[in-house]
Design an enzyme around this catalytic site. Structure first.
Site, mmCIF file in Angstrom:
data_model
loop_
_atom_site.group_PDB
_atom_site.id
_atom_site.type_symbol
_atom_site.label_atom_id
_atom_site.label_comp_id
_atom_site.label_asym_id
_atom_site.label_seq_id
_atom_site.Cartn_x
_atom_site.Cartn_y
_atom_site.Cartn_z
ATOM 1 N N LYS A 79 0.945 -1.278 0.040
ATOM 2 C CA LYS A 79 0.041 -0.133 0.093
ATOM 3 C C LYS A 79 0.781 1.164 0.106
ATOM 4 C CE LYS A 79 -3.876 2.200 2.553
ATOM 5 N NZ LYS A 79 -4.837 1.931 3.400
ATOM 6 N N SER A 154 -10.001 1.998 2.457
ATOM 7 C CA SER A 154 -8.910 2.682 1.778
ATOM 8 C C SER A 154 -7.775 1.819 0.901
ATOM 9 C CB SER A 154 -8.127 3.828 2.473
ATOM 10 O OG SER A 154 -7.421 3.236 3.668
ATOM 11 N N SER A 178 -10.180 -0.337 6.606
ATOM 12 C CA SER A 178 -9.501 -0.273 5.260
ATOM 13 C C SER A 178 -8.896 -1.651 4.682
ATOM 14 C CB SER A 178 -8.625 0.885 5.304
ATOM 15 O OG SER A 178 -9.308 2.055 5.178
HETATM 16 N N1 GLN Z 1 -13.277 4.706 5.877
HETATM 17 C C1 GLN Z 1 -12.934 5.051 6.987
HETATM 18 C C2 GLN Z 1 -12.091 6.359 6.971
HETATM 19 O O1 GLN Z 1 -12.390 6.961 5.952
HETATM 20 C C3 GLN Z 1 -11.648 4.118 7.157
HETATM 21 C C4 GLN Z 1 -10.426 4.146 6.607
HETATM 22 C C5 GLN Z 1 -9.358 3.287 7.208
HETATM 23 O O2 GLN Z 1 -9.451 2.310 7.655
HETATM 24 N N2 GLN Z 1 -8.054 3.862 6.731
HETATM 25 O O3 GLN Z 1 -11.638 6.944 7.872
#
Ligand code: GLN
Length: 486
Positions: A79, A154, A178
């Site tokens: 990532k 994400s 995410s």
């Molecule tokens: N969708 C959540 C956010 O926007 C979680 C994102 C994540 O786990 N990095 O904060």
């Protein structure tokens, strides 16, 4: 023999040891798959064929010499928020578009020491803020099962790459879902380990008390191998916990009969999607046939999870992202009038709208006079959520629930409605709030052919139970063996 790019790391490791293939061959298959599919899927921000092939050659040498480790020669996507020395780590953001880290993240160092093959950096929502990869400054990744849809986020690039054979395995990070959400939407297996299990050294911080790195793969055997690689104490991360982790591969073949799974009534009451309900009830029957008992339980504070998360995460983000001022890192505005103006223009130009929204939310919530009303209250809710889980684990080995309220949505469907986007994480966020391990495992498909995941949550440092349960489930089912027709 099926294509090399469709095989799991465990299968490939066997072929490598038997001399039936080479890491160079496997890496070339992945790189070909990347060039064929990138125009349609866009899983990667940067691809490094030169680095990958050099690493593959080294891996083949190690295999020949008999000094290979279990994952030597296996291609991985990292990532784009984990530092890759002398390459690029952009975090999906214009502000870091040209940032080249001077050191490797601890997890990247582990990958190199193991002799794995780094293919490139996987696309993600900007600073990991999002559930769809649509906030990436590089444009969205598309879901290999239906390119009109998002892959989840994400870590959407990581999940999509594994799902369509561009990478055998990948690393993601999970602050509120995410890893688990994209794993569920793309039909792969992904685990968020206990907070403190995996080093965060070299992970670009979003919300430091919630962030955790974890692996995505095509099946649980690969997840077990990757947990062995990742779960170790790191003195470079003060939140890394110095405990002895078990060999996770020894839990693959353990029976699950007699284990108990808890079913949180609040989660299932919220479900309204028939396809998700059906996949979950089918999955429950599989476990019951294996001798797993189910008990209903209540987790009342979890209703406040999203509200509390969207105070705590933006507060931490507003503080973490203060460092991007055009002085030390990445982008700097070209035209400005004095230092303050340089800061303002740099941040105005460098951050996207979702990141700006979170910085504003967090800065407001932390401002003098509001701390008690917002941050302190959210911190108290966090304690209640942790207590609810603690109580639940007195009567079960794990919690069984959905990953997301519905399968993958269409690109553009929620991008202008932040609240709808935030609600996608209603079942994953509480796990981060309590620092628990949670796994997403393929559990079925919607009538439209979209993957649906189930989530299993365990008590702190009980990842081994998740491996045991998912391994038993995957022996009985074939959802994880399906490939998107792309
Ligand atoms: N969708 C959540 C956010 O926007 C979680 C994102 C994540 O786990 N990095 O904060």
């Amino acid at each position: 023999m099926s294509n090399l790019y469709e095989k799991t790391a465990t299968e490939l490791a066997g072929l490598l040891l038997d001399g039936k293939t080479s890491s160079v061959e496997i890496t070339e298959a992945a790189l070909n798959r990347i060039s064929t599919l990138e125009p349609r899927i866009h899983s990667f921000v940067n691809i490094y064929p030169d680095l990958a092939l050099a690493m593959a050659k080294d891996a083949d040498k190690r295999i020949k010499e008999g000094t290979a480790s279990p994952l030597t020669g296996i291609p991985i996507a990292i990532k784009d928020n984990m530092c890759l020395k002398s390459r690029k780590t952009t975090c999906g953001s214009k502000i870091l578009a040209n940032f080249s880290p001077p050191y490797d993240a601890t997890v990247v160092k582990s990958v190199k020491d193991e002799g794995m093959v780094i293919l490139g950096s996987a696309n993600m929502d900007e600073f990991a803020m999002g559930s769809s990869t649509e906030t990436s400054c590089w444009g969205p990744t598309r879901n290999p099962w239906d390119p009109e849809r998002i892959p989840g986020g994400s870590s959407g690039g990581s999940a999509a790459a594994v799902a369509c054979g561009q990478a055998t395995v990948a690393f993601g990070s999970d602050t509120g879902g995410s890893i688990r959400l994209p794993a569920s939407f793309c039909g792969v297996t992904g685990i968020k380990p206990t907070y403190g299990s995996v080093s965060r050294f070299g992970l670009v911080a979003y919300a430091s008390s919630l962030d955790q790195i974890g692996p995505l793969a095509r099946d649980i055997s690969d997840i077990a191998l990757l947990l062995n690689l990742l779960c170790k104490h790191d003195p470079m991360d003060s939140t890394s916990v110095p405990i002895q982790h078990p060999d996770f591969t020894t839990f693959i073949d353990k029976p699950v009969s007699g284990m108990t799974l808890g079913v949180p009534v609040e989660f299932f009451n919220k479900l309204g999607n028939k396809d998700v309900e059906k996949s979950l009830s089918d999955a429950r029957r599989v476990f019951e046939k294996l001798g797993v008992k189910f008990v209903e339980l209540s987790l009342p504070s979890l209703d406040y999870g999203i509200a509390a998360y969207y105070v705590i995460a933006p507060c931490e983000a507003s503080s973490n992202l203060a460092r991007y001022d055009g002085v030390k890192y990445g982008h700097r505005a070209e035209q400005f009038d004095g230092m303050i103006d340089m800061y303002c223009r740099t941040r105005e130009e460098g951050f996207g709208p979702e990141v700006k929204r979170r910085i504003m939310l967090g800065t407001y919530a932390l401002s003098s006079g509001y701390y008690d009303a917002y941050y302190l209250k959210a911190a108290k809710i966090r304690t209640l959520i942790t207590k609810d889980f603690k109580k639940a684990f007195e009567s079960c080995d794990g919690i069984f629930c959905p990953v997301a309220p519905a399968p993958a949505f269409k690109i553009g469907e929620k991008i202008d409605d932040p609240i709808q986007m935030y609600l996608t994480d209603v079942f994953t966020i509480p796990v981060n709030m309590a620092g628990l391990p949670g796994i997403s495992c393929p559990a079925g498909f919607s009538r439209e052919g979209l993957p649906i995941g189930m989530q299993l949550i365990a008590s702190h440092f009980q990842e081994s139970k998740l491996v045991q349960l998912v391994a038993a489930f995957q022996r009985e089912t074939d959802h994880h063996l399906k490939h998107p027709a792309i």
